[in-house]
Design a protein around this motif. Structure first.
Motif, PDB file in Angstrom:
ATOM      1  N   ILE A  60      58.007  36.233  47.402  1.00 28.71           N
ATOM      2  CA  ILE A  60      56.593  35.899  47.212  1.00 28.71           C
ATOM      3  C   ILE A  60      55.962  35.427  48.520  1.00 28.71           C
ATOM      4  O   ILE A  60      54.872  35.865  48.902  1.00 28.71           O
ATOM      5  CB  ILE A  60      56.451  34.826  46.116  1.00 28.71           C
ATOM      6  N   VAL A  61      56.676  34.553  49.233  1.00 28.36           N
ATOM      7  CA  VAL A  61      56.151  34.022  50.496  1.00 28.36           C
ATOM      8  C   VAL A  61      55.982  35.132  51.529  1.00 28.36           C
ATOM      9  O   VAL A  61      54.930  35.253  52.185  1.00 28.36           O
ATOM     10  CB  VAL A  61      57.070  32.917  51.045  1.00 28.36           C
ATOM     11  N   GLU A  62      57.022  35.965  51.676  1.00 24.46           N
ATOM     12  CA  GLU A  62      56.999  36.982  52.735  1.00 24.46           C
ATOM     13  C   GLU A  62      56.077  38.152  52.393  1.00 24.46           C
ATOM     14  O   GLU A  62      55.448  38.717  53.281  1.00 24.46           O
ATOM     15  CB  GLU A  62      58.417  37.487  53.007  1.00 24.46           C
ATOM     16  N   VAL A  63      56.002  38.522  51.123  1.00 17.41           N
ATOM     17  CA  VAL A  63      55.063  39.585  50.735  1.00 17.41           C
ATOM     18  C   VAL A  63      53.633  39.117  50.946  1.00 17.41           C
ATOM     19  O   VAL A  63      52.774  39.874  51.430  1.00 17.41           O
ATOM     20  CB  VAL A  63      55.291  40.026  49.270  1.00 17.41           C
ATOM     21  N   TYR A  64      53.366  37.865  50.600  1.00 16.35           N
ATOM     22  CA  TYR A  64      52.026  37.292  50.838  1.00 16.35           C
ATOM     23  C   TYR A  64      51.692  37.323  52.324  1.00 16.35           C
ATOM     24  O   TYR A  64      50.573  37.665  52.720  1.00 16.35           O
ATOM     25  CB  TYR A  64      51.989  35.853  50.319  1.00 16.35           C
ATOM     26  N   SER A  65      52.685  37.013  53.155  1.00 16.30           N
ATOM     27  CA  SER A  65      52.455  36.987  54.603  1.00 16.30           C
ATOM     28  C   SER A  65      52.354  38.389  55.193  1.00 16.30           C
ATOM     29  O   SER A  65      51.534  38.631  56.073  1.00 16.30           O
ATOM     30  CB  SER A  65      53.595  36.228  55.288  1.00 16.30           C
ATOM     31  N   ALA A  66      53.197  39.314  54.690  1.00 16.85           N
ATOM     32  CA  ALA A  66      53.312  40.633  55.328  1.00 16.85           C
ATOM     33  C   ALA A  66      52.331  41.666  54.801  1.00 16.85           C
ATOM     34  O   ALA A  66      52.320  42.801  55.275  1.00 16.85           O
ATOM     35  CB  ALA A  66      54.742  41.158  55.140  1.00 16.85           C
ATOM     36  N   SER A  67      51.498  41.299  53.821  1.00 19.35           N
ATOM     37  CA  SER A  67      50.594  42.276  53.202  1.00 19.35           C
ATOM     38  C   SER A  67      49.203  42.272  53.822  1.00 19.35           C
ATOM     39  O   SER A  67      48.221  42.560  53.143  1.00 19.35           O
ATOM     40  CB  SER A  67      50.488  42.013  51.693  1.00 19.35           C
ATOM     41  N   SER A  68      49.108  41.962  55.111  1.00 21.96           N
ATOM     42  CA  SER A  68      47.792  41.885  55.750  1.00 21.96           C
ATOM     43  C   SER A  68      47.064  43.221  55.729  1.00 21.96           C
ATOM     44  O   SER A  68      45.843  43.273  55.555  1.00 21.96           O
ATOM     45  CB  SER A  68      47.932  41.385  57.189  1.00 21.96           C
ATOM     46  N   SER A  69      47.833  44.321  55.880  1.00 24.36           N
ATOM     47  CA  SER A  69      47.197  45.647  55.871  1.00 24.36           C
ATOM     48  C   SER A  69      46.617  45.956  54.493  1.00 24.36           C
ATOM     49  O   SER A  69      45.531  46.534  54.377  1.00 24.36           O
ATOM     50  CB  SER A  69      48.202  46.727  56.281  1.00 24.36           C
ATOM     51  N   LEU A  70      47.338  45.565  53.429  1.00 21.60           N
ATOM     52  CA  LEU A  70      46.831  45.778  52.067  1.00 21.60           C
ATOM     53  C   LEU A  70      45.642  44.873  51.796  1.00 21.60           C
ATOM     54  O   LEU A  70      44.697  45.256  51.099  1.00 21.60           O
ATOM     55  CB  LEU A  70      47.941  45.501  51.053  1.00 21.60           C
ATOM     56  N   THR A  71      45.698  43.657  52.335  1.00 24.49           N
ATOM     57  CA  THR A  71      44.588  42.722  52.177  1.00 24.49           C
ATOM     58  C   THR A  71      43.326  43.273  52.812  1.00 24.49           C
ATOM     59  O   THR A  71      42.230  43.184  52.253  1.00 24.49           O
ATOM     60  CB  THR A  71      44.946  41.367  52.813  1.00 24.49           C
ATOM     61  N   TYR A  72      43.502  43.870  53.994  1.00 21.08           N
ATOM     62  CA  TYR A  72      42.353  44.434  54.712  1.00 21.08           C
ATOM     63  C   TYR A  72      41.722  45.574  53.914  1.00 21.08           C
ATOM     64  O   TYR A  72      40.502  45.692  53.832  1.00 21.08           O
ATOM     65  CB  TYR A  72      42.797  44.935  56.083  1.00 21.08           C
ATOM     66  N   LYS A  73      42.567  46.408  53.297  1.00 20.92           N
ATOM     67  CA  LYS A  73      42.056  47.554  52.537  1.00 20.92           C
ATOM     68  C   LYS A  73      41.359  47.113  51.253  1.00 20.92           C
ATOM     69  O   LYS A  73      40.332  47.667  50.873  1.00 20.92           O
ATOM     70  CB  LYS A  73      43.205  48.512  52.211  1.00 20.92           C
TER      71      LYS A  73
END
Length: 400
Positions: A28-41
């Motif tokens: 949960i912690v790492e997916v939240y951190s590593a999903s910046s590209s999905l967040t941007y989209k």
């Protein structure tokens, strides 16, 4: 009374439950951190992790359901699982949806489904049942070897067409199960010999048929000569081996890897490997802290295939060792469960599923640190995913 009710729901090996809990928290912690590209989209920084948490919760539900199923029902389900998996694999080869150049997905009611994930479990079920049914005082009956090969070769072939790395990891799992199941070493030795020959033939075909995408000529005058000409329809051979170009590119990149000066690194050409290396190198042993990754914004599939590189960047070397240690504990506890089993089938099934999860995790880690060619293998129970996350939870539930 409440504690007893909770104990009935979350029964099974408590150590494995703890391992699963830690993996989920890290996920949960790492997916939240590593999903910046999905967040941007999506424009919503909480949407990717909320979806991931929902999938994990559904996975926990499947685990609890598996805890209620007796082993004899897994035996009954094996032929149906094999038939269903085979039909889905045929479907994905004929009309599968392509992602990153590979047709591995089926769309069911708007949900993307990866049949190979289900097929792996079905094969492990079948191998466990064959080994348990054909055990003697001196090991497995010699006929067990033929039955295992007959069942597994079909599934390995269809999985390997679109996902060679998954097929190879499944083969390793089957081999380990045969060794644990005391299949005669003479038969295993012959199998390894044929495997080496088969790998050599596949390697030769890939290198001959495939075209390295990194060495293909850029647009020039020769391309302008083709203007106006109709594109030739790909032949059946091309459709079957359309992944050969990707495989050859990855093999060439891995075999020809040489020390490159920082100023000579092409971040466009070798983006994944380069940014993964930067993430690991910039961790400074102790890591930058959860949520402080920089390379997540540049590393493709940072939330999936290369999430281990982000874990190292944020949690340091000690965090990386802790994650690897969790998978080792999972394998060890599965071995303890197998030793306590009164019957052979649940013992082989627990070990097969544990080996399946741990070998995939090990391979993902090796890719992230540059010790194996780049593939599309996610980190089990940590990487963001749909089908793989739920089915991996199901596998853990069966072990429990």
């Amino acid at each position: 009374m409440n504690n007893k009710a909770i104990g009935n729901i979350f029964k099974g090996d408590k150590v494995i439950w703890m391992v699963f809990f830690f993996l989920c928290m890290i996920s949960i912690v790492e997916v939240y951190s590593a999903s910046s590209s999905l967040t941007y989209k999506s424009g919503n920084y909480m949407a990717p992790v909320i979806k991931h948490i929902f999938i994990l919760c559904f996975g926990v539900f499947t685990m609890i359901c598996m805890l209620k199923v007796k082993c004899k029902y897994f035996k009954i389900a094996t032929p149906f699982m094999l038939i269903l998996s085979f039909l889905l694999l045929i479907w994905v080869v004929i009309a599968g949806q392509a992602t990153n150049g590979a047709s591995r997905w089926i769309n069911l009611v708007g949900i993307q489904f990866q049949p190979s994930e289900l097929a792996k479990g079905a094969v492990v079920l079948a191998v466990a049942q064959i080994l348990s049914a054909m055990q003697t005082d001196h090991g497995a009956d010699k006929r067990a070897f033929k039955f295992i090969l007959s069942v597994c070769s079909i599934f390995v072939f269809f999985i390997g067409i679109e996902n060679l790395s998954t097929a190879m990891l499944l083969c390793i799992t089957i081999l380990c199960m045969m060794i644990i199941g005391r299949v005669p070493m003479s038969q295993i030795g012959k199998l390894l010999g044929f495997c080496f020959i088969g790998i050599a033939i596949i390697f030769t075909l890939v290198m001959v048929v495939g075209k390295d995408k990194n060495e293909m000529p850029q647009a020039d005058n020769t391309l302008t000569e083709q203007v106006g000409k109709e594109k030739e329809e790909p032949s059946a051979f091309d459709k079957t081996f359309h992944r050969a170009d990707t495989w050859k590119s990855r093999i060439d990149k891995f075999l020809n890897s040489k020390p490159v000066a920082p100023e000579d690194v092409d971040l466009d050409k070798d983006a994944q490997v380069a940014h993964a290396n930067i993430a690991i190198a910039s961790s400074n042993v102790i890591g930058k802290g959860p949520g402080n990754s920089v390379e997540r914004d540049f590393l493709s599939q940072a939330f999936s295939d290369f999430i281990y590189a982000i874990i190292i960047e944020e949690m340091g070397i000690f965090g990386a060792f802790f994650v690897a240690f969790l998978y080792i504990i999972l394998l060890y506890r599965a071995g303890s469960i197998a030793n306590r089993c009164e019957n052979n089938f649940p013992a082989f099934l627990a070990m097969g599923l544990a080996i399946l999860l741990v070998t995939q995790a090990l391979f993902n880690m090796l890719v992230a640190v540059g010790l194996a060619p780049v593939t599309g293998q996610p980190l089990p129970l940590i990487s963001r995913g749909g089908t793989s996350t739920v089915i991996n939870c199901l596998y853990v539930g069966i072990i429990l």
